[in-house]
Design a protein around this motif. Structure first.
Motif, PDB file in Angstrom:
ATOM      1  N   TRP A 574       0.838  -1.210   0.000  1.00  0.00           N
ATOM      2  CA  TRP A 574       0.000   0.000   0.000  1.00  0.00           C
ATOM      3  C   TRP A 574       0.867   1.251   0.000  1.00  0.00           C
ATOM      4  O   TRP A 574       0.643   2.184  -0.771  1.00  0.00           O
ATOM      5  N   LEU A 575       1.900   1.282   0.866  1.00  0.00           N
ATOM      6  CA  LEU A 575       2.788   2.433   0.911  1.00  0.00           C
ATOM      7  C   LEU A 575       3.618   2.552  -0.366  1.00  0.00           C
ATOM      8  O   LEU A 575       3.877   3.663  -0.840  1.00  0.00           O
ATOM      9  N   SER A 576       4.029   1.427  -0.908  1.00  0.00           N
ATOM     10  CA  SER A 576       4.800   1.452  -2.168  1.00  0.00           C
ATOM     11  C   SER A 576       3.970   2.035  -3.299  1.00  0.00           C
ATOM     12  O   SER A 576       4.471   2.818  -4.122  1.00  0.00           O
ATOM     13  N   LEU A 577       2.708   1.667  -3.344  1.00  0.00           N
ATOM     14  CA  LEU A 577       1.819   2.195  -4.389  1.00  0.00           C
ATOM     15  C   LEU A 577       1.612   3.698  -4.206  1.00  0.00           C
ATOM     16  O   LEU A 577       1.572   4.450  -5.181  1.00  0.00           O
ATOM     17  N   GLN A 578       1.504   4.147  -2.954  1.00  0.00           N
ATOM     18  CA  GLN A 578       1.369   5.581  -2.682  1.00  0.00           C
ATOM     19  C   GLN A 578       2.583   6.331  -3.199  1.00  0.00           C
ATOM     20  O   GLN A 578       2.458   7.380  -3.839  1.00  0.00           O
ATOM     21  N   ARG A 579       3.759   5.791  -2.954  1.00  0.00           N
ATOM     22  CA  ARG A 579       4.999   6.432  -3.425  1.00  0.00           C
ATOM     23  C   ARG A 579       5.039   6.471  -4.953  1.00  0.00           C
ATOM     24  O   ARG A 579       5.548   7.427  -5.549  1.00  0.00           O
ATOM     25  N   LYS A 580       4.453   5.458  -5.584  1.00  0.00           N
ATOM     26  CA  LYS A 580       4.499   5.368  -7.043  1.00  0.00           C
ATOM     27  C   LYS A 580       3.552   6.383  -7.689  1.00  0.00           C
ATOM     28  O   LYS A 580       3.925   7.055  -8.662  1.00  0.00           O
ATOM     29  N   VAL A 581       2.328   6.522  -7.155  1.00  0.00           N
ATOM     30  CA  VAL A 581       1.347   7.382  -7.812  1.00  0.00           C
ATOM     31  C   VAL A 581       1.378   8.825  -7.277  1.00  0.00           C
ATOM     32  O   VAL A 581       0.879   9.735  -7.931  1.00  0.00           O
ATOM     33  N   SER A 582       1.965   9.035  -6.105  1.00  0.00           N
ATOM     34  CA  SER A 582       2.043  10.387  -5.542  1.00  0.00           C
ATOM     35  C   SER A 582       3.383  10.507  -4.823  1.00  0.00           C
ATOM     36  O   SER A 582       4.428  10.409  -5.435  1.00  0.00           O
ATOM     37  N   ARG A 583       3.372  10.693  -3.540  1.00  0.00           N
ATOM     38  CA  ARG A 583       4.560  10.653  -2.708  1.00  0.00           C
ATOM     39  C   ARG A 583       4.117  10.437  -1.267  1.00  0.00           C
ATOM     40  O   ARG A 583       2.931  10.531  -0.955  1.00  0.00           O
ATOM     41  N   ARG A 760      -6.773  11.221  -9.728  1.00  0.00           N
ATOM     42  CA  ARG A 760      -7.580  10.202  -9.070  1.00  0.00           C
ATOM     43  C   ARG A 760      -7.173  10.072  -7.601  1.00  0.00           C
ATOM     44  O   ARG A 760      -6.162  10.625  -7.167  1.00  0.00           O
ATOM     45  N   VAL A 761      -7.967   9.333  -6.854  1.00  0.00           N
ATOM     46  CA  VAL A 761      -7.714   9.096  -5.429  1.00  0.00           C
ATOM     47  C   VAL A 761      -6.392   8.362  -5.258  1.00  0.00           C
ATOM     48  O   VAL A 761      -6.060   7.451  -6.031  1.00  0.00           O
TER      49      VAL A 761
END
Length: 814
Positions: A574-583, A760-761
């Motif tokens: 979940w955190l890795s995906l957050q870093r990928k799509v935003s920061r 997007r969210v």
């Protein structure tokens, strides 16, 4: 053994016990004027505090009060009394030990004043009350020692301020009084020592061996935590497995409502009928005492509980603690896990159960802090003036006083060392007259100055009313709950507001059982059993915890790692995906995300300032957006972020976080807010302006609210700088709105704002969309939506081409 009576030495030897090093040190340093002992849970802190008393009384017994023991809990005082009687009785020492709390009968209290025991175990409120009597100098004449247990818990509240003012009074009555503070969880020993000692005298600090590392980890569950919510129902099967594997398990929750819900879910899943109890502060005392007795006897396998079992009571054979929900505060977590294996040099065993996906991160951060012995805390600032006003009235109850002497006495209490004479005089004037706007009313003319300059009660009969209202604990407006019928079983209390929302036939949870509301009779909620229906959850105020500043900082530091091997795979992904799509949020910076969702523009500010502060930030940011011509529609806040939705996208968020503008907005918002009226009511009650107890009768919450609201509106209009209005604002800023954390956040961040405009969210924002407690904003967004709807209807009806007057927009009322 050094300085111990021979009979007590023999008692230790028959049991094969040896004093721990810090206990021997306490005996050796028994003559120090102030001493703070920091020792691990189960390390014999309380016995260490009492050993000098036992040595002195055993060597030279004399009638009268020798030692005061002050505890934050009535139950803890009763437990200490039981534990202390064993060595005293079995060693044949002629030492009387008694407790005095709100539960002590009136005839025992009267006898204790006339013939006090050698050791009196009490609470801050009962001690303050004792100092208010004319015979206090006689009762306390021989007191030599004061032992303050769990001093960290008292230091964090107004009860601690009240206690220190009472000790300042005792110092004037019995010079040479020695003070001892005991705690296992002190984040800033020097600050606690300064608070505890008589200013400006020093306080020595004795730190014991901290003992072995606790055995603490995250509970492994088959199901992943949900994205949002606080019930942790997903973990019930895993919790039950742990309960079966251990002798006695304490299952802690942060709120009473969560404890009730979890207990019900646990009981429904308890197919083997394991004996399980529930314990929290809103339950009837008799029910709590039955649970406590069963715990001590080892008859319960698990107890679902709240902070009512946090502190140092030895509750039988507890070998596991489970914390459900993120602990929010490392110090509180250490205190709770210390309930397991409550023995010296025995590691405590505890499991953490995050209630949702983000709490997984917080729980791991808390685990790391415990292992690093990094306790959290926040400076409390100067002593509150409403407590000081109450102390002036207490002093007047005991007899005429000299203002100069009382000022000197008060400034010897650490929290009030910086109190100016002007501030003291303002409090004295308030106690004497009620202040400028109220001095024409006889009911607030309480003190008068005699010809010799001494101050005294204007009417001696008012002493009884003042004594009835001593204390700083502000009960919520609650109603008793009992089973219907004559002599029905009392179950506990619920909030007045919750009771008012019930209709006959509604069901709710209390004490682990589902009950049916039958009606209100003489301010008592009458219920019957109705286990077959889905209940509401009773509203229990209790304490609302916010994630500490130190724990929040640990979380943002965790975000900077390249990977997260310490986290479960679902959370790390979940955190890795957050870093990928935003920061991810960074220390010293403020992350802002904006994106469209569900036909609205969303703005998320990751401030990590705690729930109260983030809630306040939502109110202030939406106000700023209105001023800037944007159209916010509502917000929701958690400990780590505030989500705002509206009609317009925010292209430059920096102006929203101008600290001066936020402070100006706060001033305007606070002035007419219901929050201020609640804060005013609490401070006015402590300061003695409003009486909750009158002639043995207690006002209902509605009565108290009406009288305090009228006073607040009057002072706001005619005397906005009245002392109590000043205190109200200070209290609101200090705790309820937590603006200091917003100020700290803005100072820490400066202009370092990372704005991510997305389509997007984001993963980190997604749980906020599921968060309950959404706050709607009524403003320009309503007007625009209304205009758009009218235009659409005109288009559909073909009337749009008609040269009609322009549609008038109006503001939708609250």
């Amino acid at each position: 053994m050094v300085d111990l009576p021979h009979s007590l030495e023999a008692w230790f030897e028959t049991r094969g016990w040896q004093l721990h090093p810090h206990q021997r040190d306490m005996l050796a340093r028994k003559d120090e004027s102030a001493l703070l002992l920091i020792a691990p849970t189960g390390g014999g802190k309380t016995l260490a505090g009492f050993l000098p008393t036992l040595a002195e009384l055993g060597a030279a017994p004399a009638p009268g009060l020798h030692t005061l023991y002050v505890s934050p809990l009535k139950a803890l005082a009763a437990d200490i009394k039981r534990n202390l009687r064993t060595p005293i009785d079995e060693a044949g020492l002629a030492i009387r030990v008694e407790d005095r709390t709100g539960d002590t009968s009136s005839h025992v209290k009267k006898r204790q004043r006339a013939d006090p025991p050698h050791i009196l175990l009490t609470t801050p409120e009962s001690l303050a009350l004792l100092t208010s009597y004319e015979d206090a100098p006689r009762m306390f004449a021989g007191v030599q020692r004061v032992v303050i247990d769990e001093i960290h818990a008292l230091a964090e509240s107004k009860r601690g301020d009240q206690l220190m003012l009472a000790l300042a009074r005792l110092d004037a009555l019995c010079p040479g009084l020695r003070r001892v503070g005991l705690s296992a969880t002190v984040d800033d020993p020097a600050a606690i020592a300064a608070l505890m000692a008589k200013h400006p005298e020093p306080c020595a600090i004795l730190t014991a061996d901290p003992g072995p590392e606790p055995d603490i980890s995250m509970l492994v569950t088959e199901e992943a935590p949900p994205w949002a919510g606080g019930g942790a129902a997903y973990a019930i099967p895993a919790v039950l497995r742990e309960v079966k594997r251990h002798r006695t398990t304490l299952i802690f929750h942060n709120t009473r409502a969560q404890a009730e819900l979890f207990f019900r879910n646990l009981w429904l899943a308890n197919e083997e009928d394991l004996p399980i109890g529930i314990h929290h502060g809103s339950l009837d005392r008799a029910q709590r005492e039955r649970v406590e007795a069963a715990m001590v006897a080892g008859q319960l396998r698990a107890i679902v509980c709240t902070g009512s079992l946090d502190l140092g009571i030895d509750w039988g054979d507890v070998d596991l603690v489970i914390q459900v929900g993120a602990p929010k505060n490392v110090k509180r977590l250490v205190q709770r896990i210390g309930r397991a294996n409550h023995r010296y040099n025995a590691p405590s065993k505890a499991l953490l159960v995050p209630a949702n996906r983000f709490e997984v991160v917080e729980c791991v951060a808390a685990l790391q802090a415990v292992r690093d012995r990094d306790l959290d805390g926040a400076p409390r600032g100067p002593g509150p003036r409403d407590v000081l006003c109450q102390h002036i009235l207490i002093a007047a109850c005991a007899g005429p006083f000299d203002a100069d002497a009382l000022y000197a006495e008060m400034t010897s209490a650490g929290a009030y060392a910086g109190l100016s004479r002007a501030e003291f005089d303002a409090c004295l004037d308030f106690c004497a007259t009620g202040g400028y706007a109220l001095r024409a009313y006889d009911q607030w003319q309480r003190l008068a100055q005699r010809a010799d300059g001494l101050w005294q009660l204007r009417d001696p009969r008012s002493a009884a009313r003042i004594r009835q209202n001593i204390g700083t604990i502000q009960d919520t407006d609650t109603l008793k709950v009992r089973m219907r019928g004559r002599g029905g079983t009392p179950l506990g209390e619920v909030e007045e507001g919750f009771a008012a929302s019930l209709s006959k036939g509604d069901t709710f949870l209390i004490g682990g059982q589902v009950v049916r509301y039958e009606g209100l009779r003489e301010l008592v909620v009458e219920v019957s059993r109705d286990p077959g229906r889905k209940p509401k959850i009773a509203t229990f105020m209790g304490t609302k915890f916010a994630t500490s500043t130190q724990l929040s900082a640990r979380i943002t530091r965790m975000f900077q790692q390249d990977g997260w091997p310490e986290l479960p795979a679902h959370t790390a992904d979940w955190l890795s995906l957050q870093r990928k799509v935003s920061r991810l949020p960074e220390p010293g910076r403020l992350l802002i995300e904006s994106f469209p969702h569900d036909g609205r523009q969303q703005l998320v500010a990751y401030g990590f300032a705690g729930r109260n502060a983030m809630q306040t930030l939502g109110l202030l940011l939406t106000k700023r957006m209105e001023e800037m011509g944007l159209a916010p529609m509502g917000f929701v806040a958690t400990d780590y972020a505030t989500l705002i939705w509206g009609l317009d996208a925010v292209t430059d968020p920096a102006p929203l976080f101008d600290l001066a503008a936020l402070e100006a907005g706060l001033d305007g918002w606070l002035a007419g807010n219901a929050l201020m009226k609640r804060t005013f009511r609490a401070s006015a009650t402590i300061a003695g302006l409003i009486e909750r107890n009158l002639g043995g009768q207690r006002k209902t919450g509605r009565q108290a609210t009406m009288s305090s609201d009228i006073l607040y509106d009057t002072l706001l209009k005619y005397d906005p700088d009245h002392l109590l209005m000043q205190i109200t604002r200070e209290e609101a800023m200090r705790g309820l709105v937590d603006f200091s954390r917003i100020r700290e956040m803005c100072a820490r961040v400066g202009d370092r704002i990372d704005h991510m405009a997305l389509d997007r969210v984001t993963p980190l924002a997604a749980p906020l969309l599921l968060e309950p407690g959404r706050v709607p904003i009524r403003g320009t967004a309503d007007e625009r939506l209304l205009e758009e709807e009218v235009t659409r209807l005109l288009d559909e009806s073909g009337l749009a081409q008609v040269d009609a007057p322009k549609t008038r927009a109006w503001r939708v009322p609250y």
